[in-house]
Design a protein around this motif. Structure first.
Motif, PDB file in Angstrom:
ATOM      1  N   ALA A  26       1.241  -1.731  -0.158  1.00 51.22           N
ATOM      2  CA  ALA A  26      -0.634   0.507  -0.137  1.00 51.22           C
ATOM      3  C   ALA A  26       0.931   1.475   0.387  1.00 51.22           C
ATOM      4  O   ALA A  26       0.856   1.830  -0.845  1.00 51.22           O
ATOM      5  N   ARG A  34      -9.303  -4.808  -0.511  1.00 52.25           N
ATOM      6  CA  ARG A  34     -10.593  -4.649   0.260  1.00 52.25           C
ATOM      7  C   ARG A  34     -10.550  -3.096   1.370  1.00 52.25           C
ATOM      8  O   ARG A  34      -9.009  -2.787   1.570  1.00 52.25           O
ATOM      9  N   TRP A  64      -8.897  -4.634 -17.285  1.00 49.86           N
ATOM     10  CA  TRP A  64      -8.372  -4.229 -15.469  1.00 49.86           C
ATOM     11  C   TRP A  64      -7.044  -4.926 -15.411  1.00 49.86           C
ATOM     12  O   TRP A  64      -6.176  -3.989 -14.508  1.00 49.86           O
ATOM     13  N   GLN A 100       1.320 -13.500  -0.880  1.00 47.90           N
ATOM     14  CA  GLN A 100      -0.296 -13.279  -2.289  1.00 47.90           C
ATOM     15  C   GLN A 100      -0.340 -12.211  -3.189  1.00 47.90           C
ATOM     16  O   GLN A 100      -1.015 -12.171  -4.244  1.00 47.90           O
ATOM     17  N   ASN A 101       0.791 -11.699  -3.145  1.00 46.49           N
ATOM     18  CA  ASN A 101       0.644 -10.164  -4.241  1.00 46.49           C
ATOM     19  C   ASN A 101       1.164 -10.348  -5.136  1.00 46.49           C
ATOM     20  O   ASN A 101       2.007 -11.052  -5.248  1.00 46.49           O
ATOM     21  N   PHE A 160     -10.550 -16.785  -8.836  1.00 45.68           N
ATOM     22  CA  PHE A 160     -11.061 -17.275  -7.717  1.00 45.68           C
ATOM     23  C   PHE A 160     -11.669 -18.179  -8.406  1.00 45.68           C
ATOM     24  O   PHE A 160     -12.134 -18.863  -9.533  1.00 45.68           O
ATOM     25  N   LYS A 229       1.922   1.184  10.475  1.00 48.82           N
ATOM     26  CA  LYS A 229       2.358   0.533   9.161  1.00 48.82           C
ATOM     27  C   LYS A 229       2.899  -0.051   8.455  1.00 48.82           C
ATOM     28  O   LYS A 229       4.253  -0.189   9.827  1.00 48.82           O
ATOM     29  N   SER A 230       2.945  -1.486   8.062  1.00 52.06           N
ATOM     30  CA  SER A 230       4.757  -2.285   8.097  1.00 52.06           C
ATOM     31  C   SER A 230       5.618  -1.678   7.431  1.00 52.06           C
ATOM     32  O   SER A 230       6.578  -1.902   8.011  1.00 52.06           O
TER      33      SER A 230
HETATM   34  C1  BV8 Z   1      -9.230 -21.877  -4.137  1.00 59.56           C
HETATM   35  C2  BV8 Z   1      -5.338 -13.166  -7.412  1.00 59.56           C
HETATM   36  C3  BV8 Z   1      -9.073 -24.850  -4.372  1.00 59.56           C
HETATM   37  C4  BV8 Z   1      -5.629 -11.866  -9.416  1.00 59.56           C
HETATM   38  C5  BV8 Z   1      -6.550 -13.239  -5.898  1.00 59.56           C
HETATM   39  C6  BV8 Z   1     -16.498 -20.781  -3.145  1.00 59.56           C
HETATM   40  C7  BV8 Z   1     -16.175 -21.512  -4.948  1.00 59.56           C
HETATM   41  C8  BV8 Z   1     -14.600 -21.578  -4.846  1.00 59.56           C
HETATM   42  C9  BV8 Z   1     -13.912 -21.358  -3.737  1.00 59.56           C
HETATM   43  C10 BV8 Z   1     -14.790 -20.754  -2.507  1.00 59.56           C
HETATM   44  C11 BV8 Z   1     -15.440 -20.584  -2.406  1.00 59.56           C
HETATM   45  N1  BV8 Z   1     -15.583 -19.898  -1.176  1.00 59.56           N
HETATM   46  C12 BV8 Z   1     -14.234 -20.061  -0.609  1.00 59.56           C
HETATM   47  C13 BV8 Z   1     -13.502 -20.150  -1.449  1.00 59.56           C
HETATM   48  C14 BV8 Z   1     -12.641 -19.823  -1.205  1.00 59.56           C
HETATM   49  C15 BV8 Z   1     -12.022 -18.736  -1.668  1.00 59.56           C
HETATM   50  C16 BV8 Z   1     -12.255 -17.397  -1.306  1.00 59.56           C
HETATM   51  O1  BV8 Z   1     -10.638 -17.753   0.276  1.00 59.56           O
HETATM   52  N2  BV8 Z   1     -13.027 -16.457  -1.198  1.00 59.56           N
HETATM   53  C17 BV8 Z   1     -12.665 -15.688  -0.151  1.00 59.56           C
HETATM   54  C18 BV8 Z   1     -12.915 -14.865  -1.190  1.00 59.56           C
HETATM   55  C19 BV8 Z   1     -14.303 -16.071   0.726  1.00 59.56           C
HETATM   56  N3  BV8 Z   1     -10.208 -19.137  -2.897  1.00 59.56           N
HETATM   57  C20 BV8 Z   1      -9.836 -19.864  -3.846  1.00 59.56           C
HETATM   58  O2  BV8 Z   1     -10.991 -19.340  -4.730  1.00 59.56           O
HETATM   59  C21 BV8 Z   1      -8.549 -19.642  -3.800  1.00 59.56           C
HETATM   60  N4  BV8 Z   1      -8.563 -20.811  -4.092  1.00 59.56           N
HETATM   61  O3  BV8 Z   1      -9.095 -22.258  -3.335  1.00 59.56           O
HETATM   62  O4  BV8 Z   1      -8.955 -23.765  -4.676  1.00 59.56           O
HETATM   63  C22 BV8 Z   1     -10.413 -24.799  -4.886  1.00 59.56           C
HETATM   64  C23 BV8 Z   1     -10.469 -24.842  -6.164  1.00 59.56           C
HETATM   65  C24 BV8 Z   1     -12.637 -25.079  -6.721  1.00 59.56           C
HETATM   66  C25 BV8 Z   1     -13.597 -24.988  -6.187  1.00 59.56           C
HETATM   67  C26 BV8 Z   1     -12.782 -24.600  -5.087  1.00 59.56           C
HETATM   68  C27 BV8 Z   1     -11.438 -24.920  -3.952  1.00 59.56           C
HETATM   69  C28 BV8 Z   1      -7.746 -18.996  -5.261  1.00 59.56           C
HETATM   70  C29 BV8 Z   1      -8.081 -17.228  -4.047  1.00 59.56           C
HETATM   71  C30 BV8 Z   1      -6.488 -16.111  -5.033  1.00 59.56           C
HETATM   72  C31 BV8 Z   1      -8.173 -15.218  -5.706  1.00 59.56           C
HETATM   73  N5  BV8 Z   1      -6.750 -14.525  -6.032  1.00 59.56           N
HETATM   74  N6  BV8 Z   1      -5.823 -12.698  -6.548  1.00 59.56           N
HETATM   75  C32 BV8 Z   1      -5.454 -10.678  -8.266  1.00 59.56           C
HETATM   76  O5  BV8 Z   1      -4.464  -9.669  -7.852  1.00 59.56           O
HETATM   77  O6  BV8 Z   1      -6.054 -10.067  -9.420  1.00 59.56           O
HETATM   78  S1  BV8 Z   1      -7.404 -12.530  -4.169  1.00 59.56           S
HETATM   79  C33 BV8 Z   1      -6.666 -11.377  -4.062  1.00 59.56           C
HETATM   80  O7  BV8 Z   1      -6.895 -11.451  -2.643  1.00 59.56           O
HETATM   81  C34 BV8 Z   1      -5.454 -10.384  -3.965  1.00 59.56           C
HETATM   82  O8  BV8 Z   1      -4.538 -12.137  -4.269  1.00 59.56           O
HETATM   83  C35 BV8 Z   1      -5.269 -10.149  -2.676  1.00 59.56           C
HETATM   84  O9  BV8 Z   1      -3.813 -11.218  -2.599  1.00 59.56           O
HETATM   85  C36 BV8 Z   1      -5.700 -11.060  -1.610  1.00 59.56           C
HETATM   86  C37 BV8 Z   1      -5.988 -10.941  -0.183  1.00 59.56           C
HETATM   87  O10 BV8 Z   1      -6.241 -10.029  -0.520  1.00 59.56           O
HETATM   88  P1  BV8 Z   1      -5.375  -9.404   0.833  1.00 59.56           P
HETATM   89  O11 BV8 Z   1      -3.928  -9.158  -0.032  1.00 59.56           O
HETATM   90  O12 BV8 Z   1      -5.495  -9.389   1.846  1.00 59.56           O
HETATM   91  O13 BV8 Z   1      -5.699  -8.026   0.599  1.00 59.56           O
HETATM   92  P2  BV8 Z   1      -6.320  -6.977   1.311  1.00 59.56           P
HETATM   93  O14 BV8 Z   1      -7.111  -5.446   0.285  1.00 59.56           O
HETATM   94  O15 BV8 Z   1      -7.899  -7.303   1.519  1.00 59.56           O
HETATM   95  O16 BV8 Z   1      -6.199  -6.233   2.517  1.00 59.56           O
HETATM   96  C38 BV8 Z   1      -5.241  -5.486   2.535  1.00 59.56           C
HETATM   97  C39 BV8 Z   1      -5.496  -5.357   3.993  1.00 59.56           C
HETATM   98  O17 BV8 Z   1      -3.707  -4.667   4.556  1.00 59.56           O
HETATM   99  C40 BV8 Z   1      -5.863  -4.958   5.133  1.00 59.56           C
HETATM  100  O18 BV8 Z   1      -5.705  -5.545   6.103  1.00 59.56           O
HETATM  101  C41 BV8 Z   1      -5.522  -4.035   5.645  1.00 59.56           C
HETATM  102  O19 BV8 Z   1      -5.742  -3.251   6.631  1.00 59.56           O
HETATM  103  C42 BV8 Z   1      -4.404  -4.029   5.544  1.00 59.56           C
HETATM  104  N7  BV8 Z   1      -3.560  -2.845   5.423  1.00 59.56           N
HETATM  105  C43 BV8 Z   1      -3.635  -1.930   4.387  1.00 59.56           C
HETATM  106  N8  BV8 Z   1      -2.634  -0.813   4.149  1.00 59.56           N
HETATM  107  C44 BV8 Z   1      -1.466  -1.689   4.734  1.00 59.56           C
HETATM  108  C45 BV8 Z   1      -2.183  -2.345   5.563  1.00 59.56           C
HETATM  109  N9  BV8 Z   1      -1.087  -3.342   6.385  1.00 59.56           N
HETATM  110  C46 BV8 Z   1      -0.399  -2.886   7.135  1.00 59.56           C
HETATM  111  N10 BV8 Z   1       0.857  -1.449   6.228  1.00 59.56           N
HETATM  112  C47 BV8 Z   1       0.180  -0.799   5.914  1.00 59.56           C
HETATM  113  N11 BV8 Z   1       0.338   0.295   4.745  1.00 59.56           N
END
Ligand code: BV8
Ligand code: ZN
Length: 246
Positions: A26, A34, A64, A100-101, A160, A229-230
């Protein structure tokens, strides 16, 4: 303020593993997914980051990723990334990052032991022959890239519903199982299986530390939650770790 036990545990540790999410980038100007300003507040992941959406709206999904790629090409690692390079210098091969990045910033900063759980936006591949393509150009005339075999080219990221790369996931689980200290940095703990790694570390006896600007879905898991912040907290930890033991 870094609690003394964090430095004490790091001093004793042999193996240190880290999970990072969008939050660590970030401060480099890469928008998180999110939370405030997150890119997914406007767009829904279901609409874009999945294969069906890609097949249905190929040009929109490519637009995108192209927009994100251009943004990422102009960003530099920040102090948080560089602090993790310092930790790798201290712990050597016993230091790993599972990210995850898809922004390549850990590698750009100089970390070597990086496992990319969700792929890398700088890589693309043909869905027909699997050939890698690195120099994809998207513009008005060429909105959808095709391979010389005629197949459709896609970004090399995990969407996903898609499985994570086997090698990276296995190594990341191993790192969590063997860590003496496990960090979770800048991730909201929303997305599995990545968000499940800190509990693997906890169950396996690691001392667990979360660094985030706010509490997350998985904060209760951690021995210590450092709110901030990290880019501020990580350099502070490295500075204290390097101070001579009095
Ligand atoms: C899987 C890549 C097996 C592309 C991404 C129903 C059907 C199918 C699957 C599922 C389902 N239900 C649930 C699932 C599993 C699903 C899942 O987890 N869904 C969630 C939403 C519930 N997962 C999957 O589908 C995964 N595969 O399970 O395969 C499978 C196979 C078939 C069928 C079933 C299961 C694949 C997941 C990968 C998805 N791809 N992105 C792209 O980037 O475009 S996900 C996306 O989210 C990014 O990769 C990102 O890295 C990831 C996680 O987000 P975060 O990194 O945590 O980022 P976020 O913005 O959320 O948070 C940032 C944080 O930083 C915040 O907390 C904030 O407070 C903090 N912050 C901000 N500034 C700072 C800070 N901290 C410190 N310092 C700062 N300065
Ligand atoms: Zn091809």
């Amino acid at each position: 303020m870094i609690p003394q036990n964090v430095i004490h545990k790091l001093r004793e540790a042999k193996k240190v593993a880290v999970l990072t999410g969008a939050g660590i980038s970030a401060e480099s100007g890469v928008p998180t997914f999110r939370g405030a300003g997150g890119i997914w507040n406007k767009l829904k992941p279901e609409e874009l980051a999945n294969f069906e959406a890609f097949m249905r709206n190929t040009d929109v999904v490519w637009e995108w990723y192209n927009m994100r790629k251009e943004l990422i090409n102009n960003t530099q690692p920040n102090k948080g990334h560089y602090a993790l390079v310092e930790l790798e210098k201290i712990y050597g091969d016993e230091f790993t990052i599972s990210t995850q990045n898809i922004d390549n910033l850990h590698q750009k900063a100089g970390n070597k032991n990086v496992y990319e759980l969700h792929g890398n936006i700088t890589r693309s591949y043909c869905i027909k022959c699997n050939k890698f393509h690195s120099d994809i150009k998207i513009d008005e005339k060429n909105r959808i890239p095709y391979c010389d075999c005629g197949g459709l080219i896609r970004p090399d990221v995990v969407w996903f519903g898609e499985n994570l790369p086997e090698f990276e996931l296995t190594k990341s689980i191993e790192a969590a199982e063997n860590a003496d200290v496990y960090f979770s940095i800048g991730t909201s703990g929303n997305v599995y299986p990545a968000a499940g790694l800190p509990s693997v570390a906890k169950r396996s006896g690691a001392f667990t530390i979360e660094i985030n600007t706010e509490r997350t879905l998985i904060s209760d898991l951690f021995d210590v939650v450092l709110i901030g912040k990290s880019g501020d907290i990580l350099p502070e930890i490295v500075k204290l770790l390097k101070e001579e033991v009095k």
